[in-house]
Design an enzyme around this catalytic site. Structure first.
Site, PDB file in Angstrom:
ATOM      1  N   SER A  84      79.915 136.847  23.944  1.00 42.64           N
ATOM      2  CA  SER A  84      78.701 137.532  23.497  1.00 42.64           C
ATOM      3  C   SER A  84      77.858 136.571  22.682  1.00 42.64           C
ATOM      4  O   SER A  84      78.374 135.613  22.106  1.00 42.64           O
ATOM      5  CB  SER A  84      79.067 138.735  22.621  1.00 42.64           C
ATOM      6  N   TYR A  97      84.103 142.626  15.807  1.00 43.41           N
ATOM      7  CA  TYR A  97      83.687 142.372  17.190  1.00 43.41           C
ATOM      8  C   TYR A  97      83.216 140.930  17.368  1.00 43.41           C
ATOM      9  O   TYR A  97      83.648 140.224  18.279  1.00 43.41           O
ATOM     10  CB  TYR A  97      82.573 143.347  17.557  1.00 43.41           C
TER      11      TYR A  97
END
Length: 193
Positions: A84, A97
């Site tokens: 990401s 995350y």
């Protein structure tokens, strides 16, 4: 073929790979795309249960899935991870995350170095703000949803279909000389490894 598994369960990756290999008659591409993303504005509010679950789903299951899949992957196979933009520019409210996504970026490059001798390519895709179920299911603060992605250079969030061509390319023989790379699909936000 749908194979619903909870990747927080230790034996889920092995069972999932075995069933997929059996049903498909083998494997030549492995896409690692499972993730848990739950917004939490402070580290004080971040429970260790959430941290463990996020690590289990996002990165530990990748190790287990690759280990289970390797006996089925021939030379010429492709492994594609999903990291990401959060790995490179983390948001404060996605601490657990973002840390797992940074680990995935490192896992991708390190695994590529190991598996190149077997003729298996390993690459990653680093999405930026993309409209997925993660965003709507506690992945973003509710008040930020109306403007999600609008601070990107493209002034909008991306759609999952805009990621698909990069995965298809990395899985294909067109990418036969591509390994240890992270491809950003970020709406213009830079990624650096």
């Amino acid at each position: 073929m749908l194979l619903p598994y909870d990747l927080r369960e230790t034996d889920a990756p092995e069972k999932m790979v075995a069933q997929a290999a059996k049903e498909l008659g083998g494997l030549d591409t492995l896409v690692l795309n499972a993730a848990q993303q739950i917004t939490q504005p402070t580290i004080e509010g971040l429970t260790m249960e959430q941290v463990r679950d996020t690590f289990e789903v996002n990165i530990i299951s990748m190790f287990a899935t690759v280990q289970a899949a390797l006996p089925h992957l021939p030379a010429g196979a492709s492994i594609i991870t999903t990291t990401s933009v959060q790995a490179f520019n983390p948001s404060g409210h996605l601490l657990d995350y973002a840390v797992t996504k940074a680990a995935i970026a490192n896992f991708t490059v390190g695994l590529a170095k190991q598996l190149s001798k077997k003729g298996i390519r390993v690459n990653g895709v680093a999405p930026g703000p993309i409209w997925t179920a993660l965003q709507l299911d506690e992945g973003q603060p509710k008040e930020k949803l109306p403007v999600f992605g609008q601070d990107s250079l493209m002034e909008r969030a991306g759609q999952p279909v805009e990621l698909a061509p990069v995965y298809v390319f990395l899985a294909s023989n067109e990418a036969s000389y591509v390994t240890a790379q992270i491809y950003g699909v970020t709406g213009g936000e830079a990624i650096n490894l």
